[in-house]
Design a protein around this motif. Structure first.
Motif, mmCIF file in Angstrom:
data_model
loop_
_atom_site.group_PDB
_atom_site.id
_atom_site.type_symbol
_atom_site.label_atom_id
_atom_site.label_comp_id
_atom_site.label_asym_id
_atom_site.label_seq_id
_atom_site.Cartn_x
_atom_site.Cartn_y
_atom_site.Cartn_z
ATOM 1 N N TYR A 1 9.606 21.879 1.215
ATOM 2 C CA TYR A 1 10.120 23.391 0.987
ATOM 3 C C TYR A 1 8.559 24.591 1.533
ATOM 4 O O TYR A 1 8.934 25.962 2.588
ATOM 5 C CB TYR A 1 10.581 24.047 0.156
ATOM 6 N N THR B 1 17.604 21.674 -8.045
ATOM 7 C CA THR B 1 17.948 20.126 -7.506
ATOM 8 C C THR B 1 16.988 19.466 -7.656
ATOM 9 O O THR B 1 16.804 18.019 -8.259
ATOM 10 C CB THR B 1 18.108 20.779 -5.848
ATOM 11 N N THR C 1 17.538 27.632 -6.834
ATOM 12 C CA THR C 1 18.508 26.481 -6.543
ATOM 13 C C THR C 1 17.692 25.014 -5.588
ATOM 14 O O THR C 1 17.919 24.056 -6.656
ATOM 15 C CB THR C 1 19.998 26.598 -5.277
ATOM 16 N N HIS D 1 16.811 18.262 -11.389
ATOM 17 C CA HIS D 1 17.924 17.821 -11.805
ATOM 18 C C HIS D 1 17.091 16.187 -11.700
ATOM 19 O O HIS D 1 17.845 15.456 -12.501
ATOM 20 C CB HIS D 1 18.473 17.877 -11.611
ATOM 21 N N LEU D 2 16.831 16.326 -10.196
ATOM 22 C CA LEU D 2 16.813 14.662 -9.804
ATOM 23 C C LEU D 2 15.975 13.574 -10.659
ATOM 24 O O LEU D 2 15.723 12.561 -11.067
ATOM 25 C CB LEU D 2 16.122 15.019 -8.371
ATOM 26 N N LYS E 1 27.933 13.715 -9.690
ATOM 27 C CA LYS E 1 28.098 15.080 -10.441
ATOM 28 C C LYS E 1 28.364 15.999 -9.585
ATOM 29 O O LYS E 1 27.357 15.562 -8.549
ATOM 30 C CB LYS E 1 26.915 14.569 -11.151
ATOM 31 N N ALA E 2 28.049 16.959 -10.074
ATOM 32 C CA ALA E 2 28.018 18.133 -9.105
ATOM 33 C C ALA E 2 26.307 18.639 -8.965
ATOM 34 O O ALA E 2 25.012 18.248 -9.306
ATOM 35 C CB ALA E 2 28.276 19.575 -9.471
ATOM 36 N N ILE E 3 26.012 18.547 -7.856
ATOM 37 C CA ILE E 3 24.375 18.937 -7.362
ATOM 38 C C ILE E 3 24.835 20.007 -6.342
ATOM 39 O O ILE E 3 25.491 20.246 -4.725
ATOM 40 C CB ILE E 3 24.164 17.739 -6.627
ATOM 41 N N ASP E 4 23.541 20.492 -4.821
ATOM 42 C CA ASP E 4 23.410 21.542 -4.257
ATOM 43 C C ASP E 4 23.653 20.268 -2.834
ATOM 44 O O ASP E 4 22.172 19.573 -2.611
ATOM 45 C CB ASP E 4 22.848 22.224 -3.709
ATOM 46 N N MET F 1 9.210 16.257 -2.236
ATOM 47 C CA MET F 1 9.927 17.316 -2.400
ATOM 48 C C MET F 1 10.099 18.614 -2.983
ATOM 49 O O MET F 1 10.484 19.497 -2.192
ATOM 50 C CB MET F 1 11.102 16.863 -4.309
ATOM 51 N N LEU G 1 20.322 18.302 -2.324
ATOM 52 C CA LEU G 1 20.243 16.875 -1.879
ATOM 53 C C LEU G 1 19.749 15.496 -0.949
ATOM 54 O O LEU G 1 19.121 15.818 -0.708
ATOM 55 C CB LEU G 1 21.410 16.577 -2.496
ATOM 56 N N SER H 1 20.561 7.973 -9.981
ATOM 57 C CA SER H 1 21.103 8.654 -11.325
ATOM 58 C C SER H 1 21.161 9.797 -11.271
ATOM 59 O O SER H 1 21.462 10.263 -12.466
ATOM 60 C CB SER H 1 19.494 8.174 -11.912
ATOM 61 N N GLY H 2 21.009 10.884 -10.337
ATOM 62 C CA GLY H 2 21.455 12.373 -10.028
ATOM 63 C C GLY H 2 22.419 12.682 -10.074
ATOM 64 O O GLY H 2 23.013 13.933 -10.924
ATOM 65 N N LEU H 3 22.815 11.503 -9.283
ATOM 66 C CA LEU H 3 24.703 11.850 -8.538
ATOM 67 C C LEU H 3 24.778 11.188 -9.858
ATOM 68 O O LEU H 3 26.384 11.340 -10.323
ATOM 69 C CB LEU H 3 24.484 11.557 -7.528
ATOM 70 N N HIS I 1 17.229 5.286 -7.235
ATOM 71 C CA HIS I 1 17.338 5.436 -8.552
ATOM 72 C C HIS I 1 17.509 7.042 -8.731
ATOM 73 O O HIS I 1 18.107 7.858 -8.949
ATOM 74 C CB HIS I 1 16.179 5.071 -9.436
ATOM 75 N N LEU I 2 15.605 7.018 -7.940
ATOM 76 C CA LEU I 2 16.227 9.011 -8.386
ATOM 77 C C LEU I 2 17.752 9.979 -7.717
ATOM 78 O O LEU I 2 18.051 10.309 -8.928
ATOM 79 C CB LEU I 2 15.080 9.866 -7.913
ATOM 80 N N VAL I 3 18.013 9.354 -6.781
ATOM 81 C CA VAL I 3 19.297 10.281 -6.422
ATOM 82 C C VAL I 3 20.100 9.702 -6.861
ATOM 83 O O VAL I 3 20.751 10.434 -7.249
ATOM 84 C CB VAL I 3 19.075 9.457 -4.915
ATOM 85 N N SER J 1 7.139 11.282 -5.354
ATOM 86 C CA SER J 1 8.449 11.565 -5.168
ATOM 87 C C SER J 1 8.593 13.536 -5.714
ATOM 88 O O SER J 1 8.772 14.169 -4.176
ATOM 89 C CB SER J 1 9.920 11.519 -5.652
ATOM 90 N N SER K 1 16.601 13.415 -14.905
ATOM 91 C CA SER K 1 18.165 12.607 -14.584
ATOM 92 C C SER K 1 17.719 10.836 -14.646
ATOM 93 O O SER K 1 18.229 10.506 -15.033
ATOM 94 C CB SER K 1 19.391 13.361 -14.394
ATOM 95 N N GLY K 2 16.663 11.310 -13.907
ATOM 96 C CA GLY K 2 16.270 9.988 -12.865
ATOM 97 C C GLY K 2 15.121 9.228 -14.689
ATOM 98 O O GLY K 2 14.957 8.113 -14.625
ATOM 99 N N VAL L 1 13.130 5.724 -5.097
ATOM 100 C CA VAL L 1 14.654 6.759 -4.451
ATOM 101 C C VAL L 1 15.712 6.731 -4.781
ATOM 102 O O VAL L 1 16.409 7.531 -5.235
ATOM 103 C CB VAL L 1 14.004 6.974 -3.037
ATOM 104 N N SER M 1 16.539 16.854 -0.200
ATOM 105 C CA SER M 1 14.876 15.784 -1.077
ATOM 106 C C SER M 1 15.274 14.566 -0.508
ATOM 107 O O SER M 1 13.973 13.450 -0.348
ATOM 108 C CB SER M 1 15.789 15.906 -2.412
#
Lengths: 219, 219
Positions: free
Chosen positions: B173, B200, B196, B203-204, A155-158, B169, A162, A207-209, A203-205, B165, B207-208, A201, A165
């Motif tokens: 930053y 992100t 963004t 979203h992670l 799936k689209a993600i930056d 994340m 990513l 499922s996010g994709l 799972h989060l990544v 997590s 969706s997780g 970790v 993260s």
DNA sequence: GTCTATACCCGGATAGAC
DNA sequence: GTCTATCCGGGTATAGAC
């Protein structure tokens, strides 16, 4: 390698080679815990099992030791990311990468902390490496992720965010270990804890994709 | 507050109050960048616009300044998590929490770095706070997340690792800003970049947990 | 190649004048 | 309450003996 030369062992004797290695190891442990200013040459020397003056024979100054330690970890530090291969399965590649990063947090926490310390303080010494070597690597690997997106495989993600993260979630277990121990009583040294951390970790990544976790988790 | 008393302003005059505040601010900036050993009283004093000796009149020692700065940030630092309310919508609560954390990374990076620095070095001074105040808070909030899971409102996940997590994340930053700038040329100061980044992370996490992102992102 | 002794400086903290 | 002067410890680095 731009700012810091990784190895300049021209014609060093066995004993020199060995002593330098011991110093680097000791320096890594000290610098990673106490920061640059917080560690003394004396402590490093003691930890390396030699006298302060003897250490000064091998490295001309404190900052020379620090830079050698930094250069020493950089290669191994950036290595896992290099493996990301666009031709393989995204879920497998990312699972493998996360596994590698988590393994490094578990097995090389001092390296992680030293790196964190350096960046936290403004990255005064490795800025050039970040801006050149690492920048090139990131540009290359974000393209890999982007092409997975373009191909509709994830799936689209930056891509850059990513990667940030994944870095942050995995390195957190090394860098903030004292806090984690204070809160849970456990650390990555505990196998169950480590599994749960990595699974979370992952799972989060994934499922996010929009990906499913593979059955064998260490690809 | 267990280890560090947050405020002990008994009967301080206006000017004392003001000078102490200026010192704390200056100390925060210095300590967060250079670590404990790396900052000098002189620097703090200069940054606060007073002489070293004058500063020593307000705080009897360097470590007293450090502890005051640490205590000063703790309340605001732990505050966002306190808001997690079990009765509200999980997606809304977590979106709000992530938004708050990202906001803190953007607006209070020095606070984030000071905290990171302290933990990185083994949390020698705030260990008690972590083990007591923060531990209690975490126990309470993991129960909130767990009950969302039990009620079938979010997918099963380990609550503690979920919180780790989110912490990692978002704080990344602020703490690794020099690296982020080196790699992207941008930071949270850039509004688009910040959006963004937050999207992100959001979203992670969502969706997780099998949740959809809400349309208005700052709950 | 390794050690001892020491020069030198910097930073934390105190004493005391104003 | 703020300043100047100063002490003192500790840490880097060098000189030079062995």
């Amino acid at each position: 390698m731009t700012g810091l030369k990784s190895k300049q062992k021209k014609g060093l004797s066995r004993i020199q080679e060995k002593n330098r290695a011991r110093i680097i190891d000791a320096a890594l442990a000290e610098f990673s815990r106490h920061g640059y200013s917080g560690t003394t040459i004396d402590k490093i020397a003691a930890s390396a099992g030699m006298s302060k003056s003897n250490l000064l024979y091998y490295f001309s100054s404190k900052s020379a030791i620090y830079e050698a330690a930094l250069a020493h970890i950089l290669d191994v530090w950036l290595d896992p990311l290099r493996g990301l291969n666009v031709d393989n399965d995204p879920a497998e590649e990312l699972s493998h990468y996360i596994h590698q990063k988590m393994k490094m947090s578990a097995e090389l926490p001092a390296e992680s902390r030293l790196f964190a310390n350096e960046v936290l303080q403004g990255a005064p010494r490795i800025r050039p490496v970040l801006e050149n070597d690492l920048k090139r690597l990131i540009d290359e690997k974000t393209k890999v992720i982007q092409s997975w997106i373009d191909q509709g495989r994830i799936k689209a993600i930056d891509p850059v965010h990513l990667i940030f993260s994944i870095w942050s979630m995995t390195q957190h277990y090394a860098d903030f270990e004292p806090q984690i121990v204070a809160l849970t009583g456990k650390s990555l040294k505990d196998a169950d804890f480590r599994d749960t951390a990595e699974s979370t970790v992952l799972h989060l990544v994934l499922s996010g994709l929009g990906l499913k976790r593979r059955t064998g988790q260490d690809a």
